[in-house]
Design an enzyme around this catalytic site. Structure first.
Site, PDB file in Angstrom:
ATOM      1  N   THR A  38     -23.151 -22.708  -8.940  1.00 27.94           N
ATOM      2  CA  THR A  38     -23.106 -22.556  -7.489  1.00 27.94           C
ATOM      3  C   THR A  38     -23.254 -21.099  -7.074  1.00 27.94           C
ATOM      4  O   THR A  38     -23.961 -20.798  -6.115  1.00 27.94           O
ATOM      5  CB  THR A  38     -21.788 -23.136  -6.940  1.00 27.94           C
ATOM      6  OG1 THR A  38     -21.669 -24.500  -7.371  1.00 27.94           O
ATOM      7  CG2 THR A  38     -21.739 -23.078  -5.427  1.00 27.94           C
ATOM      8  N   GLU A  39     -22.613 -20.206  -7.794  1.00 28.78           N
ATOM      9  CA  GLU A  39     -22.622 -18.789  -7.424  1.00 28.78           C
ATOM     10  C   GLU A  39     -23.985 -18.127  -7.645  1.00 28.78           C
ATOM     11  O   GLU A  39     -24.464 -17.411  -6.776  1.00 28.78           O
ATOM     12  CB  GLU A  39     -21.552 -18.015  -8.211  1.00 28.78           C
ATOM     13  CG  GLU A  39     -20.136 -18.289  -7.788  1.00 28.78           C
ATOM     14  CD  GLU A  39     -19.775 -17.686  -6.447  1.00 28.78           C
ATOM     15  OE1 GLU A  39     -20.549 -16.883  -5.881  1.00 28.78           O
ATOM     16  OE2 GLU A  39     -18.690 -18.025  -5.941  1.00 28.78           O
ATOM     17  N   SER A  40     -24.578 -18.345  -8.820  1.00 30.83           N
ATOM     18  CA  SER A  40     -25.766 -17.563  -9.185  1.00 30.83           C
ATOM     19  C   SER A  40     -26.917 -18.375  -9.761  1.00 30.83           C
ATOM     20  O   SER A  40     -27.968 -17.804 -10.047  1.00 30.83           O
ATOM     21  CB  SER A  40     -25.375 -16.511 -10.221  1.00 30.83           C
ATOM     22  OG  SER A  40     -24.991 -17.149 -11.439  1.00 30.83           O
TER      23      SER A  40
END
Length: 194
Positions: free
Chosen positions: A58-60
């Site tokens: 989700t983040e990267s």
């Protein structure tokens, strides 16, 4: 009669093959990148590796070189301010911002931070994710506000739309990772550990 039976078997086999192929296609979009680091630091910081994978996804989307508009860096999108604070707590005396570009260091610090939030929020993953994305101070304020929390322990409403969407994305990714790799993910991870 025999032809009908054979036709049914062929159809069942084709369906099974399609399902197996679909799972492989989904694995392409939900890979086990950096799995050796994820397992090592998930274990060290008492986290589910499926959960850590979902956060990184989700983040990267597994891009170690990414930097957000808010100056968050690397796989787990840690801001330099949070990293400096975490490095002090982790007794890392030689911390520099460039260290966040190293996938292993980024995952280690991200797992430490998730564990720190997990301790603060008594294992409530929704609160942990809200704090990871929206800030622990904001979550503490929301818990004290009756518009957001009825009991001071959980959130019924998250005023930051980005944080609300973030939590939902991680929850979906977590379910996908558990579905794809439950039972074999940990063993697949452990194979690559020294």
């Amino acid at each position: 009669m025999r032809l009908k039976f054979i036709s049914k078997i062929v159809i069942v086999l084709l369906v099974i093959m399609a399902v197996l192929n679909a799972k492989n296609i989904i694995k392409y979009y939900f890979p086990l990148k950096y799995s050796d680091y994820v397992v090592r630091y998930s274990k060290e910081y008492n986290l589910d590796p499926h959960f850590v994978m979902a956060v990184i996804k989700t983040e990267s989307n597994f891009n170690p070189d990414i930097r957000s508009g808010k100056n968050a860096i690397g796989l787990m999108q840690i801001t330099p301010e949070t990293a400096k604070w975490a490095a002090e707590k982790m007794n890392i005396t030689d911390f520099t911002e460039n260290m966040l570009n190293d996938p292993e260091f980024n995952i280690k610090m991200g797992c430490w931070y998730l564990n720190d939030l997990n301790t603060e929020f008594n294992g409530d993953m929704k609160l942990v994710l809200a704090a990871y994305n929206g800030g622990r101070g904001n979550v503490q304020k929301w818990l004290k506000n009756s518009e957001h929390s009825m009991d001071g322990q959980s959130l019924q409403y998250i005023p930051f739309k980005e944080t609300d969407k973030y939590i939902k994305k991680v929850e979906v990714s977590y379910k996908v990772y558990r579905y794809l790799y439950e039972g074999n993910m940990t063993s697949a991870f452990l194979i690559s550990l020294p």
